[in-house]
Motif scaffolding. Structure first.
Motif, mmCIF file in Angstrom:
data_model
loop_
_atom_site.group_PDB
_atom_site.id
_atom_site.type_symbol
_atom_site.label_atom_id
_atom_site.label_comp_id
_atom_site.label_asym_id
_atom_site.label_seq_id
_atom_site.Cartn_x
_atom_site.Cartn_y
_atom_site.Cartn_z
ATOM 1 N N LEU A 109 -1.354 -19.708 -57.872
ATOM 2 C CA LEU A 109 -2.500 -18.869 -58.215
ATOM 3 C C LEU A 109 -3.498 -19.575 -59.117
ATOM 4 N N GLU A 110 -3.063 -20.665 -59.749
ATOM 5 C CA GLU A 110 -3.994 -21.419 -60.593
ATOM 6 C C GLU A 110 -5.004 -22.186 -59.751
ATOM 7 N N PRO A 115 -8.487 -19.782 -54.660
ATOM 8 C CA PRO A 115 -7.973 -19.092 -53.479
ATOM 9 C C PRO A 115 -8.704 -19.531 -52.216
ATOM 10 N N THR A 151 0.902 -8.598 -55.695
ATOM 11 C CA THR A 151 0.791 -9.714 -54.757
ATOM 12 C C THR A 151 1.987 -10.648 -54.898
ATOM 13 N N ALA A 152 2.329 -10.950 -56.140
ATOM 14 C CA ALA A 152 3.497 -11.807 -56.389
ATOM 15 C C ALA A 152 4.766 -11.154 -55.848
ATOM 16 N N TYR A 199 -5.858 -10.858 -56.262
ATOM 17 C CA TYR A 199 -5.273 -12.178 -56.040
ATOM 18 C C TYR A 199 -4.249 -12.519 -57.126
ATOM 19 N N HIS A 200 -4.530 -12.143 -58.364
ATOM 20 C CA HIS A 200 -3.624 -12.436 -59.475
ATOM 21 C C HIS A 200 -2.749 -11.238 -59.837
ATOM 22 N N ASP A 201 -2.688 -10.253 -58.986
ATOM 23 C CA ASP A 201 -1.953 -9.026 -59.300
ATOM 24 C C ASP A 201 -0.447 -9.228 -59.137
ATOM 25 N N ASP A 202 0.310 -8.506 -59.963
ATOM 26 C CA ASP A 202 1.770 -8.593 -59.891
ATOM 27 C C ASP A 202 2.290 -8.101 -58.548
ATOM 28 N N LYS A 248 2.942 -18.910 -59.969
ATOM 29 C CA LYS A 248 1.909 -19.069 -60.990
ATOM 30 C C LYS A 248 1.064 -20.303 -60.728
#
Length: 571
Positions: A9-10, A13, A70-71, A65-68, A6
């Motif tokens: 991603l803050e 990018p 990706t995590a 970029y902020h997609d689950d 988290k």
């Protein structure tokens, strides 16, 4: 999603835009890990990669970029004991992501495609859609894919506000990727010549796609050149209920609006709009036709229907050089004649089939509206009577057949937030003439003096484009800074009110027609009354009012033959 991820991603990018930036990564990219991690189904939007130092990361499209997922992919790398790169996630453009994942160039659709090929095909479609959505959001009329066959990178250009421009993000697209994107897109083409995309021949057709919440028609036209093919996609939004701007908002002046409305309310005869490609002819006709009273039956025949016209029965007929397509066009027109219509729009008269329709309908009592490609209202009859179209000259010279001839072009409007006076522009750096050549201060002073003395344009009234722009007009495209939209410059001929015009037309005396056109009675430059004025004089009126850069008028209508005082002016 982990707390560490988290926090990562803050941050902003790290975006990789070109192949050159990708090649300069440290450590360099070694290979992809999609097959090893069994995530090939994701390569259209994200791909795990390994670097030469043994670290790993994820290349992802900006929207994910902020997609689950990706995590989850980053967590999968950790679970498989890969050491994460100091920047675990990089943002790539769709086309560059395809290049990284070693795109498999698609062949004709076959049911035996591997999962890898299918995934890449989806990535290619997504990459093409990303380009087209960018074009729609920036009001581009055309997208040009210029393939440089012998170079590793090719270029995507856009026509925006009449300018042929290239944003940085699309200046370096891998050539192999561009060819693959075009090949996949061609698979969806309707009415195209050829089963597969062939960059060595000219091809045309159309594709319909859902883009950014809109149904869009892409009109495909390719050109085979020495360096490689160039594919132009004209963007046409379908099913739109948005109305075109009013005639005055398009840039038509009071006397011109009156002439257009008078002609449209007179039954019978043809109103013909002329201009070059992209000059806004269809927009003007759509605006004019939606002002027709509701008690008249309106039918349109277009390729395709570009704008919503209330109370009109709009028809799309795809036309090509195939004999059966011409038959469809003729049969549709026969049906129209039995439908008791009052007004008919034929999108463009460009061939013998259109010429036959014009000859048949223009004298039938129906009000006909159409467009042609011509560089002046004076040249419309020459275009219609040419061997390509074949309307008899005697018919065109018959009173009542040609009701109104209009030529229009579009000029970039100066941004009123940063438009500069002559003194401001002269002191802000190098002076560029209409030919984009750097000129000396002496040349500039003699040029402005000639405008004042010979064109009756006082420098105090002139405004010039700011090359730096301002917050109101700067949109990341340097070619468009300092401008804000476009305005019409038009000229109008009403043949029924000009007996000399019809007489010279019948006699096929082009020289005398030109002389008549140049010598028509007209008011002074600063007068808004456009009766008898040419499109160039209309443009100069807008220069006089500080709306248009005078150099733009020279670019559109040719460099004016101003008589300088010295032969040494071009210093």
């Amino acid at each position: 999603m982990s707390a560490i991820f988290k926090r990562m991603l803050e941050r902003m990018p790290l975006e990789i835009r070109t192949q050159g930036e990708l090649d300069q990564l440290a450590p360099p990219l070694l290979r992809t890990l999609g097959k090893e991690l069994e995530v090939l189904s994701l390569v259209a939007r994200m791909c795990p990669v390994l670097f030469t130092d043994g670290s790993a990361g994820v290349f992802v499209l900006g929207d994910f970029y902020h997609d689950d997922q990706t995590a989850a992919l980053v967590q999968l790398l950790k679970k498989r004991n890969f050491r994460l790169h100091s920047t675990p996630v990089f943002v790539l453009s769709p086309a560059l992501l395809i290049a990284v994942t070693k795109t498999v160039r698609p062949s004709l659709a076959n049911t035996a495609q591997s999962a890898d090929t299918i995934a890449h095909g989806g990535a290619l479609v997504q990459a093409m859609n990303a380009i087209l959505v960018w074009a729609l959001r920036h009001r581009a009329s055309d997208v040009h894919f210029n393939v440089k066959r012998v170079q590793s990178d090719s270029t995507v250009m856009f026509t925006i506000d009449g300018r042929y421009v290239c944003p940085d993000r699309y200046a370096h697209l891998p050539t192999a990727t561009m060819l693959a994107m075009l090949a996949v897109t061609w698979m969806d083409v309707e009415g195209g010549n050829g089963a597969v995309f062939d960059p060595t021949v000219e091809q045309q057709g159309r594709v319909t796609r859902e883009l950014d919440g809109q149904r869009v028609c892409l009109r495909w036209a390719s050109l085979a050149t020495d360096q490689g093919c160039s594919v132009c996609l004209r963007l046409l939004v379908l099913d739109s209920t948005e109305l075109t701007p009013e005639l005055s908002e398009l840039g038509y002046l009071t006397s011109q609006v009156a002439a257009l409305r008078k002609a449209s309310l007179t039954q019978g005869g043809a109103i013909v709009l002329a201009g070059t490609v992209g000059s806004g002819k269809s927009t003007t006709l759509a605006t004019l036709m939606r002002e027709i009273p509701a008690y008249r039956k309106i039918i349109t025949l277009e390729d395709p229907a570009e704008y919503f016209i209330p109370n009109a029965l709009q028809n799309t007929v795809s036309r090509s050089f195939e004999e059966n397509e011409l038959s469809v066009f003729d049969n549709k027109l026969k049906a129209f004649k039995r439908s008791a219509m009052n007004d008919l729009l034929i999108g463009e008269i460009r061939d013998v089939a259109g010429g036959r329709a014009f000859s048949d309908l223009a004298g039938s009592g129906v009000s006909l509206y159409t467009t042609v490609h011509a560089g002046s209202a004076l040249w419309v009859p020459e275009r219609l009577s040419s061997s390509f179209i074949g309307v008899p000259r005697d018919l065109l010279a018959t009173p009542g057949i040609l009701k109104l001839l209009v030529f229009q072009c579009l000029l970039p409007l100066l941004c009123q937030g940063c438009a500069q006076t002559y003194e401001q522009r002269a002191s802000s750096g190098h002076w560029h003439c209409a030919l984009s050549q750097t000129r000396s201060a002496l040349w500039r002073e003699r040029w402005i003096a000639a405008l004042e003395e010979q064109a009756d344009l006082p420098r105090s009234r002139l405004r010039f484009r700011s090359e730096q722009g301002c917050p109101k007009c700067t949109n990341g495209l340097s070619a468009l800074t300092g401008t804000s939209g476009r305005t019409v410059a038009a000229e109008i001929i009403a043949p029924a009110e000009e007996p000399d015009f019809l007489k010279d037309l019948k006699a096929n005396d082009g020289l005398r027609m030109h002389r008549w056109f140049e010598q028509r009675q007209r008011s002074v430059l600063s007068d808004e009354d456009m009766r008898g004025k040419s499109a160039r004089q209309c443009a100069l009126f807008k220069v006089w009012n500080g709306l248009v850069d005078p150099r733009t008028v020279e670019q559109v209508f040719g460099v004016s033959n101003l008589r300088m005082r010295s032969a040494r002016d071009a210093l």
